[in-house]
Design an enzyme around this catalytic site. Structure first.
Site, PDB file in Angstrom:
ATOM      1  N   CYS A 156     -95.769 -26.687 -49.399  1.00  0.00           N
ATOM      2  CA  CYS A 156     -94.279 -26.232 -49.104  1.00  0.00           C
ATOM      3  C   CYS A 156     -94.461 -24.712 -49.173  1.00  0.00           C
ATOM      4  CB  CYS A 156     -93.019 -26.449 -49.411  1.00  0.00           C
ATOM      5  SG  CYS A 156     -91.550 -25.454 -49.352  1.00  0.00           S
ATOM      6  N   ARG A 214     -83.600 -20.551 -41.401  1.00  0.00           N
ATOM      7  CA  ARG A 214     -84.032 -22.010 -42.880  1.00  0.00           C
ATOM      8  C   ARG A 214     -84.088 -23.305 -41.991  1.00  0.00           C
ATOM      9  NH1 ARG A 214     -85.278 -20.126 -47.414  1.00  0.00           N
ATOM     10  NH2 ARG A 214     -86.047 -21.815 -48.817  1.00  0.00           N
ATOM     11  N   HIS A 253     -91.580 -32.051 -49.437  1.00  0.00           N
ATOM     12  CA  HIS A 253     -91.046 -32.328 -50.407  1.00  0.00           C
ATOM     13  C   HIS A 253     -90.220 -33.936 -50.631  1.00  0.00           C
ATOM     14  CE1 HIS A 253     -88.462 -29.471 -49.950  1.00  0.00           C
ATOM     15  NE2 HIS A 253     -87.247 -29.993 -50.652  1.00  0.00           N
TER      16      HIS A 253
END
Lengths: 249, 457
Positions: free
Chosen positions: A93, A127, A194
């Site tokens: 990330c 996002r 993740h």
């Protein structure tokens, strides 16, 4: 065998349970009779090329990412040389973004990058959040899947000819459009995934350990297989989540 | 769209609540509000404006349900409250509570962190109590800084004479008081209960002004404590409402001396843990702003007996279920700490779901310090939709894989846990939010607990 791991900025880049990835590497090494020797590398620590078999850079929120970006960029030569000399690396990330050429933010908050991965990241309006499933082929002819979770505003564009970590089966990936996710250079892997990534994808943990041992020993020894029933069950649920509710524009 | 008269909207929405209960869809805690919101969003403003004593809002990542329930316990003998005690804390839940509360004098609302600006804009509260900001459901709220920005916005838009009550032990939250003329700061002062170091998942550990790591004279919960920046000097503001001489008695109870500008009182809580001392302190500081005197505050907190599903003991066939909600690293760490201080359990049922209300991103379980549990644990029953993932957390945390049972079905897992619990013993159950609702409903079907909308009424 001692595997020397450099964990970069653990006090800043730790947002998505990065210590889960470290725990998986440590345990799976220990179960094979190896030992992970982890150095925590902060702002004041150099990264001498050759000193680490495996480097780890986790994810951080914008604020923390901004705090470390220029410090990391100042160590670009050491990082690039480390990977060129065969060190393995996993960046997740925020760490993945910072190892590209840089991050262009919304409000002029640009961050310099390391330039290890041939890519650039630009902030987007919406996002990209959700479960992800990838298909990877790190070794030719051997296709395996990675199941994770992504949460990023940055759109990452790979340079022409750059090698992605995998093809997106479900979810957004690098930019929600290209169908690619992550990037790979030598033994270095960068990704948005993740979850944390390694517990439910133990094959990638073993691949990284194998690459780290190869750096240490010259040739990679075989890592004996482990009983991974629980890991497989978690992978199956996460994959199903990505197929059912992975994000897309 | 033409505006429907308020009374007609209210009747329609109230009918929806009854209908929702009738068809078994639950307590009707959000359906009528959502309907009213659709009919006429501004109706909420007008309903709130009818409250003669105005409204008070409470928000925090952790403890907002308990803090509001404590404040309600303090205030309810003297005031008729419109209170969303069933945890419906979005605008729809607030609207439903306003609809249902006929004749209420004061609105007391727990509000979701993300929904705070919108709710505050509509309700124009006379008091706002802000407890803490921890990393929580990043998939839903985005980054911590985005929530902090929303809170700054909400505080900036408050009426000038509105009272702000903030936790000074949280750097981001304490800072909100600086620009306000009328602000009460609360905090802990008892270094005996300080933790030796910041826990792994600590969030606001770098100075909010200059980015340098804070020096902590004391760390109490997560990043909450007595901090000072060695570089620029940004430090905890001096609290006016303080908890001193804290006593914690395992998973049973806690007590402390409440110190305020009006004097001191000894407070006895029937709920355990340092985090509940924070909740009680927040409720006390807010109630004081709303006119409660110290005796009323002490009596109310002394009566308080756990908020819905947060910390509950349920009798089941000569055994007890001790249910502790877990939902993010900071809160789960305190649940684990409190549990272990009462004697580490040998059997635990931990339930991990991944619906929107739990957080679809389950990575937070890897930030929880479950390790103190692992030493004493002989059997873990991992359950919920992501049971296997939870099993992995404990496997890689060092628990022998043979001690981990993965039982995704919640009811089967609960029964398995009870089976492993000796007669007269207590079974620790740690569920995420939707798992807690489901487990409570299973217990309700067995006649062990009442449904929550009956309790909240």
């Amino acid at each position: 065998m001692k595997i020397r791991v450099g964990h970069l900025y653990p006090d800043y880049l730790n947002i998505y349970a990065d210590r889960g990835n470290i725990a998986v590497l440590a345990q799976r090494a220990a179960w094979r009779g190896h030992e992970l020797e982890i150095s925590l590398l902060g702002m004041d620590d150099p990264i001498p090329p050759g000193d680490h078999d495996l480097l780890y850079v986790g994810g951080g929120q914008d604020r923390e990412q901004l705090l470390v970006a220029s410090n990391l960029a100042a160590k670009a030569d050491q990082l690039v040389e480390s990977v060129e000399r065969g060190a393995a690396l996993l960046a997740v990330c925020g760490g993945y973004q910072l190892l590209g050429r840089g991050y262009r933010g919304f409000h002029g908050q640009d961050m310099p990058g390391v330039g290890l991965f041939p890519l650039e990241t630009v902030a987007g309006e919406r996002r990209m959040i959700g479960d992800v499933l990838l298909e990877c082929e790190l070794e030719s002819g051997r296709k395996r899947t990675l199941a994770g979770f992504e949460n990023h505003a940055g759109r990452t564009r790979l340079d022409a000819g750059a090698v992605p970590l995998g093809r997106v089966v479900a979810g957004f990936g690098n930019d929600g459009r290209s169908g690619f996710e992550g990037c790979r250079v030598g033994r270095a892997v960068g990704t948005y995934l993740h979850g944390p990534l390694l517990p439910r994808n133990p094959w990638l943990a073993d691949w990284l350990l194998g690459q780290a041992l190869a750096h240490r020993l010259g040739g990679a020894p075989e890592l004996e297989p482990l009983p991974d029933d629980l890991e497989a069950a978690a992978h199956e649920v996460a994959s199903a989540r990505a197929r059912a509710r992975g994000g897309r524009f | 769209m033409p505006r429907v008269p308020l009374s007609a909207e209210i009747l329609a929405a109230r009918a929806a609540a009854g209908l929702s209960r009738l068809v078994g869809a639950g307590g009707g805690t959000t359906v009528p509000g959502r309907l009213l919101w659709k009919l006429d969003p501004a109706a909420i403003d007008r309903l709130a404006a009818r409250l003669p004593r105005g409204s008070a809002l409470i928000s925090a990542t952790n403890g907002k349900t308990t803090t509001s329930a404590m404040a309600a316990e303090i205030l309810s003998p003297q005031l008729r409250l419109a209170f969303n005690g069933s945890g419906a804390n979005l605008i729809s839940g607030v609207a439903s509570t306003l609809l249902a509360a006929r004749g209420a004098e004061l609105g007391l609302f727990e509000v979701d962190e993300g929904a705070l600006p919108e709710v505050a804009r509509r309700l124009r509260p006379r008091a706002l109590c802000l407890g803490n900001l921890f990393r929580d459901q990043l998939d839903r709220y985005g980054e911590l800084e985005l929530v902090a920005e929303r809170w700054r916005q909400a505080v900036a838009e408050l009426d000038p004479d509105a009272a702000l009550v903030v936790n000074g032990d949280d750097p981001q939250v304490g800072e909100l008081a600086r620009a306000r003329a009328r602000a009460t700061i609360f905090g802990l002062d008892d270094p005996r209960w300080a933790r030796p170091t910041l826990q792994h998942a600590a969030d606001s550990k770098h100075c909010i002004r200059c980015g340098t790591p804070y020096d902590y004279a004391a760390v109490y919960v997560g990043h909450l404590g007595d901090y000072r920046c060695p570089n620029c000097g940004h430090a905890r503001p001096e609290p006016a409402v303080v908890a001193r001489e804290i006593e914690l008695r395992g998973i049973q109870s806690a007590s402390f001396t409440l110190s305020t500008p009006d004097g001191e009182r000894r407070i006895d809580l029937h709920v355990p843990g340092l985090y509940n001392v924070y909740n009680a302190l927040a409720a006390a500081a807010l109630a004081r702003e709303l006119g409660a005197d110290l005796d009323t505050i002490a009596a109310g907190l002394g009566r308080f007996d756990a908020a819905f599903g947060r910390f509950e003991r349920i009798e089941s066939g000569g055994k007890r279920i001790l249910m502790l909600l877990i939902k993010n690293p900071a809160g789960a760490n305190e649940a684990v700490r409190t549990l272990v201080e009462g004697g580490a359990p040998r059997v635990a049922v931990i339930a991990l779901n991944d619906a929107i209300a739990d957080g679809q991103d389950v990575s937070w379980i890897w930030d929880v310090d479950f390790e103190p549990l692992i030493g004493g644990l002989e059997r873990l029953v991992a359950t919920g939709a992501r049971a296997a993932e939870l099993g992995l957390r404990f496997k890689y945390g060092g628990l022998d894989e043979a001690a981990i049972e993965v039982v995704p079905d919640l009811e089967q897992a609960l029964d398995r846990g009870l089976e492993l619990t000796p007669a007269g013993g207590e079974l620790a159950v740690l569920p995420t939010y939707t798992a807690m609702l489901a487990l409570r409903s299973i217990a309700g079907d067995r006649g062990l607990v009442r449904p929550f909308w009956e309790q909240a009424a």
